[in-house]
Design a protein around this motif. Sequence first.
Motif, short mmCIF file in Angstrom:
data_model
loop_
_atom_site.label_atom_id
_atom_site.label_comp_id
_atom_site.label_asym_id
_atom_site.label_seq_id
_atom_site.Cartn_x
_atom_site.Cartn_y
_atom_site.Cartn_z
N ALA A 88 70.63 83.62 50.94
CA ALA A 88 69.39 83.01 50.50
C ALA A 88 69.39 82.57 49.04
O ALA A 88 68.69 81.49 48.91
N TYR A 89 70.28 83.17 48.32
CA TYR A 89 70.39 82.68 46.86
C TYR A 89 71.22 81.20 46.98
O TYR A 89 70.82 80.42 46.20
N VAL A 90 72.00 80.99 47.81
CA VAL A 90 72.70 79.61 47.87
C VAL A 90 71.98 78.46 48.40
O VAL A 90 71.72 77.52 47.87
N VAL A 91 70.98 78.91 49.44
CA VAL A 91 69.86 78.05 49.59
C VAL A 91 69.14 77.58 48.65
O VAL A 91 68.49 76.55 48.35
N LEU A 92 68.58 78.69 47.87
CA LEU A 92 67.79 78.32 46.69
C LEU A 92 68.36 77.48 45.59
O LEU A 92 67.77 76.69 45.09
N LEU A 93 69.78 77.92 45.43
CA LEU A 93 70.45 77.07 44.70
C LEU A 93 70.46 75.59 44.99
O LEU A 93 70.56 74.73 44.14
N LEU A 94 70.74 75.45 46.20
CA LEU A 94 70.78 74.15 46.61
C LEU A 94 69.56 73.35 46.53
O LEU A 94 69.42 72.13 46.25
N ALA A 95 68.54 74.29 47.07
CA ALA A 95 67.10 73.32 47.18
C ALA A 95 66.18 73.49 45.94
O ALA A 95 65.37 72.33 45.86
N GLY A 96 66.61 74.35 45.20
CA GLY A 96 65.85 74.40 43.79
C GLY A 96 64.40 75.11 44.32
O GLY A 96 64.20 75.79 45.04
N SER A 97 63.27 75.21 43.10
CA SER A 97 62.27 75.86 43.31
C SER A 97 61.17 75.38 44.06
O SER A 97 60.12 75.95 44.27
N GLY A 98 61.30 73.80 44.08
CA GLY A 98 60.09 73.22 44.70
C GLY A 98 58.73 72.92 43.86
O GLY A 98 58.84 73.47 42.47
N LYS A 99 57.55 72.43 44.62
CA LYS A 99 56.51 71.97 43.74
C LYS A 99 55.86 73.32 43.03
O LYS A 99 55.08 73.23 41.88
#
Length: 147
Positions: free
Chosen positions: A116-127
């Motif tokens: 989950a953290y790697v996905v958030l690292l790649l995707a960022g925080s969003g709007k």
Amino acid sequence: MKKILSVNSAAATTDMALLVARVGIGAIMLTHGIPKMMMLFSGAPVQFPPVMGLTPELSLGLAIFAEVLCSIFLMAGFVTRLAVLPLIITMLVAALVFHGADPFAKKELSLQFLLAYVVLLLAGSGKYSVDYLLQGNRPESVTPDKK
């Protein structure tokens, strides 16, 4: 049926998914970090395994930093990509050092958090995040309509 199977994602649903993921995974990690923080401030001797030559107190302090402070930053979407780095390192240490010799079932939770953290690292925080606001952006729902 076509909408359910569609692979095209609208920006709004992606941003909402990132918000749900950030808040959800951050809140769940807090349930691991807050008891560690209570252990550190209880005044009792620290019962935490030392990691890679660090003292038990320092190992515990670094785990608390990641699991509490970085989780709060993650939930708010504040410096998201930086906040997940200590969390990624903590989960790697948990999976490979603490549970390195254990069966996969013992490593699984750490690896799920890591994913989950790697996905958030790649995707960022969003709007829907503090990061987005700090960039001088405003969510579209707040922006007045231009005619």
